[in-house]
Design a protein around this motif. Structure first.
Motif, PDB file in Angstrom:
ATOM      1  N   ARG A   1      23.546  31.968  38.609  1.00 29.83           N
ATOM      2  CA  ARG A   1      23.425  33.606  39.182  1.00 29.83           C
ATOM      3  C   ARG A   1      24.712  34.271  38.970  1.00 29.83           C
ATOM      4  NH1 ARG A   1      22.948  30.309  45.304  1.00 29.83           N
ATOM      5  NH2 ARG A   1      24.635  28.683  44.390  1.00 29.83           N
ATOM      6  N   LEU A   2      25.538  33.839  38.627  1.00 32.36           N
ATOM      7  CA  LEU A   2      26.410  34.596  37.878  1.00 32.36           C
ATOM      8  C   LEU A   2      27.086  35.314  36.941  1.00 32.36           C
ATOM      9  CD1 LEU A   2      29.612  32.990  39.664  1.00 32.36           C
ATOM     10  CD2 LEU A   2      28.602  34.403  40.696  1.00 32.36           C
ATOM     11  N   THR A   3      25.541  34.728  36.138  1.00 38.47           N
ATOM     12  CA  THR A   3      25.048  35.665  34.613  1.00 38.47           C
ATOM     13  C   THR A   3      25.427  36.433  34.911  1.00 38.47           C
ATOM     14  OG1 THR A   3      24.186  33.571  34.060  1.00 38.47           O
ATOM     15  CG2 THR A   3      23.821  35.533  32.480  1.00 38.47           C
ATOM     16  N   ILE A   4      25.530  38.148  34.452  1.00 35.78           N
ATOM     17  CA  ILE A   4      25.548  39.473  34.065  1.00 35.78           C
ATOM     18  C   ILE A   4      24.753  40.321  32.831  1.00 35.78           C
ATOM     19  CG2 ILE A   4      27.212  39.104  35.937  1.00 35.78           C
ATOM     20  CD1 ILE A   4      29.198  40.617  33.100  1.00 35.78           C
ATOM     21  N   SER A   5      23.613  39.287  32.131  1.00 37.12           N
ATOM     22  CA  SER A   5      23.161  39.886  30.887  1.00 37.12           C
ATOM     23  C   SER A   5      22.467  38.819  30.672  1.00 37.12           C
ATOM     24  CB  SER A   5      24.129  39.914  30.241  1.00 37.12           C
ATOM     25  OG  SER A   5      24.423  38.158  28.765  1.00 37.12           O
ATOM     26  N   GLY A   6      21.366  39.176  29.559  1.00 34.05           N
ATOM     27  CA  GLY A   6      20.147  38.606  29.559  1.00 34.05           C
ATOM     28  C   GLY A   6      20.894  37.446  28.066  1.00 34.05           C
TER      29      GLY A   6
ATOM     30  N   THR B   1      21.963  31.566  24.555  1.00 33.30           N
ATOM     31  CA  THR B   1      22.703  30.581  25.631  1.00 33.30           C
ATOM     32  C   THR B   1      22.226  31.878  26.945  1.00 33.30           C
ATOM     33  OG1 THR B   1      24.892  32.535  25.123  1.00 33.30           O
ATOM     34  CG2 THR B   1      24.475  30.270  24.385  1.00 33.30           C
ATOM     35  N   ARG B   2      22.101  31.479  27.836  1.00 37.13           N
ATOM     36  CA  ARG B   2      21.675  32.196  28.992  1.00 37.13           C
ATOM     37  C   ARG B   2      22.548  33.264  29.409  1.00 37.13           C
ATOM     38  NH1 ARG B   2      19.266  29.419  33.160  1.00 37.13           N
ATOM     39  NH2 ARG B   2      19.868  27.444  32.529  1.00 37.13           N
ATOM     40  N   GLY B   3      23.775  33.289  28.601  1.00 41.61           N
ATOM     41  CA  GLY B   3      24.218  34.975  28.441  1.00 41.61           C
ATOM     42  C   GLY B   3      25.677  34.633  28.550  1.00 41.61           C
TER      43      GLY B   3
ATOM     44  N   ALA C   1      13.705  25.484  26.644  1.00 40.60           N
ATOM     45  CA  ALA C   1      13.918  26.720  27.807  1.00 40.60           C
ATOM     46  C   ALA C   1      13.711  26.221  29.104  1.00 40.60           C
ATOM     47  CB  ALA C   1      13.533  27.778  27.174  1.00 40.60           C
ATOM     48  N   ALA C   2      12.285  25.916  28.842  1.00 42.64           N
ATOM     49  CA  ALA C   2      11.410  25.046  29.733  1.00 42.64           C
ATOM     50  C   ALA C   2      12.388  24.328  31.283  1.00 42.64           C
ATOM     51  CB  ALA C   2      10.176  25.021  30.344  1.00 42.64           C
ATOM     52  N   THR C   3      12.807  23.233  30.613  1.00 45.19           N
ATOM     53  CA  THR C   3      13.891  22.331  30.979  1.00 45.19           C
ATOM     54  C   THR C   3      14.687  22.486  31.495  1.00 45.19           C
ATOM     55  OG1 THR C   3      12.871  20.588  28.870  1.00 45.19           O
ATOM     56  CG2 THR C   3      14.551  20.285  30.484  1.00 45.19           C
ATOM     57  N   VAL C   4      15.760  23.923  30.447  1.00 43.27           N
ATOM     58  CA  VAL C   4      16.565  24.339  31.178  1.00 43.27           C
ATOM     59  C   VAL C   4      16.823  25.595  32.640  1.00 43.27           C
ATOM     60  CG1 VAL C   4      18.576  23.205  29.562  1.00 43.27           C
ATOM     61  CG2 VAL C   4      17.978  25.780  29.721  1.00 43.27           C
ATOM     62  N   GLY C   5      15.125  25.542  32.400  1.00 47.28           N
ATOM     63  CA  GLY C   5      15.396  26.777  33.589  1.00 47.28           C
ATOM     64  C   GLY C   5      15.735  28.909  32.831  1.00 47.28           C
ATOM     65  N   MET C   6      15.455  28.651  31.756  1.00 42.49           N
ATOM     66  CA  MET C   6      15.451  29.951  31.165  1.00 42.49           C
ATOM     67  C   MET C   6      14.927  30.375  30.499  1.00 42.49           C
ATOM     68  SD  MET C   6      18.414  30.017  27.470  1.00 42.49           S
ATOM     69  CE  MET C   6      19.249  28.375  27.880  1.00 42.49           C
ATOM     70  N   THR C   7      14.568  31.263  30.771  1.00 40.42           N
ATOM     71  CA  THR C   7      13.530  32.362  30.981  1.00 40.42           C
ATOM     72  C   THR C   7      13.443  33.799  29.389  1.00 40.42           C
ATOM     73  OG1 THR C   7      13.002  32.671  32.197  1.00 40.42           O
ATOM     74  CG2 THR C   7      11.926  34.429  31.330  1.00 40.42           C
ATOM     75  N   PHE C   8      13.341  33.393  28.897  1.00 35.82           N
ATOM     76  CA  PHE C   8      12.997  33.989  26.658  1.00 35.82           C
ATOM     77  C   PHE C   8      12.344  35.459  27.221  1.00 35.82           C
ATOM     78  CE2 PHE C   8      13.140  30.291  23.614  1.00 35.82           C
ATOM     79  CZ  PHE C   8      14.264  30.153  24.655  1.00 35.82           C
ATOM     80  N   PRO C   9      13.355  36.613  27.060  1.00 38.17           N
ATOM     81  CA  PRO C   9      12.641  38.754  26.875  1.00 38.17           C
ATOM     82  C   PRO C   9      11.782  38.535  25.947  1.00 38.17           C
ATOM     83  CG  PRO C   9      14.844  38.287  26.123  1.00 38.17           C
ATOM     84  CD  PRO C   9      14.874  36.519  26.402  1.00 38.17           C
ATOM     85  N   PHE C  10      11.228  37.429  24.825  1.00 36.24           N
ATOM     86  CA  PHE C  10      10.649  37.923  23.648  1.00 36.24           C
ATOM     87  C   PHE C  10       9.685  36.516  23.634  1.00 36.24           C
ATOM     88  CE2 PHE C  10      15.347  36.352  22.826  1.00 36.24           C
ATOM     89  CZ  PHE C  10      14.574  34.392  22.587  1.00 36.24           C
ATOM     90  N   SER C  11       8.384  36.911  23.279  1.00 32.53           N
ATOM     91  CA  SER C  11       7.843  35.763  22.939  1.00 32.53           C
ATOM     92  C   SER C  11       7.789  34.562  21.329  1.00 32.53           C
ATOM     93  CB  SER C  11       5.972  36.001  22.551  1.00 32.53           C
ATOM     94  OG  SER C  11       6.657  37.038  21.539  1.00 32.53           O
TER      95      SER C  11
ATOM     96  N   LEU D   1      31.558  28.987  27.987  1.00 31.30           N
ATOM     97  CA  LEU D   1      32.309  28.504  28.789  1.00 31.30           C
ATOM     98  C   LEU D   1      31.729  26.907  29.179  1.00 31.30           C
ATOM     99  CD1 LEU D   1      31.919  31.594  31.421  1.00 31.30           C
ATOM    100  CD2 LEU D   1      34.002  30.165  30.240  1.00 31.30           C
ATOM    101  N   VAL D   2      30.436  26.578  29.690  1.00 29.84           N
ATOM    102  CA  VAL D   2      29.894  25.372  29.667  1.00 29.84           C
ATOM    103  C   VAL D   2      28.820  24.427  29.065  1.00 29.84           C
ATOM    104  CG1 VAL D   2      30.424  25.694  32.537  1.00 29.84           C
ATOM    105  CG2 VAL D   2      28.507  26.768  31.914  1.00 29.84           C
ATOM    106  N   GLY D   3      28.597  25.220  27.707  1.00 34.73           N
ATOM    107  CA  GLY D   3      27.852  24.924  26.624  1.00 34.73           C
ATOM    108  C   GLY D   3      26.333  24.887  27.239  1.00 34.73           C
ATOM    109  N   ASP D   4      25.772  25.347  28.224  1.00 35.04           N
ATOM    110  CA  ASP D   4      25.279  26.224  28.552  1.00 35.04           C
ATOM    111  C   ASP D   4      23.800  27.572  27.590  1.00 35.04           C
ATOM    112  OD1 ASP D   4      22.827  26.619  30.378  1.00 35.04           O
ATOM    113  OD2 ASP D   4      23.637  28.199  31.857  1.00 35.04           O
ATOM    114  N   GLY D   5      23.264  26.314  26.926  1.00 32.55           N
ATOM    115  CA  GLY D   5      22.471  26.891  25.620  1.00 32.55           C
ATOM    116  C   GLY D   5      21.616  26.257  25.184  1.00 32.55           C
ATOM    117  N   ILE D   6      20.692  26.293  23.925  1.00 30.64           N
ATOM    118  CA  ILE D   6      20.116  25.201  23.470  1.00 30.64           C
ATOM    119  C   ILE D   6      19.812  26.221  22.218  1.00 30.64           C
ATOM    120  CG2 ILE D   6      18.655  24.516  25.678  1.00 30.64           C
ATOM    121  CD1 ILE D   6      16.511  27.430  24.905  1.00 30.64           C
TER     122      ILE D   6
END
Length: 305
Positions: free
Chosen positions: A121-126, A109-111, A71-81, A41-46
């Motif tokens: 804030r409209l992201t509904i998945s991980g 991507t953010r989800g 990830a830190a730069t774009v404010g994305m939190t990973f659910p894995f290490s 949708l908006v290129g919101d991914g790394i």
């Protein structure tokens, strides 16, 4: 045939690769993701690209550090290490029975969005994670031939609005630069920074050699290339003077040799820029030597596992 730094030897095994999407595997023709994915949708991914060489993911720690910084730069939190993502990458490679000459593209991507929107804030998945492993061996013919560049009017962005060091899905300005280069009859684009100094290429980092010295940009306006860093390290280890500095096309046109660097192609010589021939050989002696020294770092990484 398209000529450039991503030329690969044809490999029929790529027709049957299994692509990883959020824990499941799909054949190439069946690998799909939702149209509500934030990356679409908006290129919101790394993303990150790795090389599997003789059973080793070379320079893995450097690539993971860069991915986590993105990830830190774009404010994305990973659910894995990092360790868990590494395990997933190896699972993908083992699923495909791959051991050598493999290029691994990791895209996160953010989800999924509730509706088309920029708003995170409209992201509904991980996060959505896609891993594409392909058999890719750089074409030696392309390396021996070298590539041509055209200086685009599209500038590398300033760090205060889209830091060029960020490996993100928003690559439209680089695509625009490449289109200009192709329309001008070149293989790829050379890009200047916001001050008019030479920065980088549309998909690779740029170096010149003058009077035995290696020059590259300051790093403030170019991609945070792992291969770029390894070439600088190779110079340091072997007593080769390497400057990270501002320089202009005036310096480029008078260079003895020029080359670009990237994870896939390593070092690729540049033979012509804006119609001007660079050096007297398609593959200069000093560029060849640096390529050898870079491959020594790869061999060291393989040995150390």
């Amino acid at each position: 045939m398209v000529h450039g730094t991503h030329n690969a030897v044809a490999d029929d095994r790529n027709k049957d690769i299994k692509i990883y999407i959020n824990g499941d595997y799909f054949r190439r023709e069946d690998a799909k993701i939702s149209v509500f994915d934030s990356g679409y949708l908006v290129g919101d991914g790394i993303w990150e690209a790795l090389r599997l060489h003789k059973g080793v993911l070379v320079f893995l720690d450097d690539h993971l550090d860069r991915l986590w910084t993105s990830a830190a730069t774009v404010g994305m939190t990973f659910p894995f290490s990092k360790e868990e993502l590494t395990a997933i990458a190896w699972e993908v490679l083992n699923e495909n029975k791959m051991t050598d000459h493999v290029h691994v593209r990791i895209m996160i991507t953010r989800g999924i969005k509730k509706t088309p929107s920029q708003d995170p804030r409209l992201t509904i998945s991980g996060p959505n994670i896609v891993i594409i492993p392909e058999y890719k061996k750089a074409s030696e013919d392309s390396k021996e031939k070298g590539i041509t560049l055209f200086t685009s009017t599209i500038r590398r962005g300033s760090p205060d609005y889209l830091d060029p060091r960020l490996n993100c899905h928003s690559k439209l300005h680089e695509v625009q630069a490449l289109i200009q280069a192709i329309e001008a009859g070149a293989d790829e684009a050379l890009m200047l920074d916001v001050n008019g100094f030479v920065s980088t290429c549309n998909a690779t980092n740029f170096f010149i050699i003058k009077n035995g010295e290696v020059w590259t940009s300051t790093g403030q306006y170019c991609m945070n290339g792992i291969t770029r860093a390894k070439v600088i390290e190779a110079c340091s280890r072997n007593g080769i003077i390497c400057h990270q500095k501002d320089f202009s096309l005036f310096d480029v046109y008078g260079a003895d040799e020029a080359f670009v660097t990237g994870t896939f192609g390593g070092l690729t010589p540049v033979i012509k820029i804006d119609g001007r021939e660079i050096g007297t050989k398609s593959y200069g002696d000093r560029t060849k030597n640096l390529s050898y020294l870079y491959n020594e770092l790869i061999n060291e990484a393989v040995t150390n596992g």
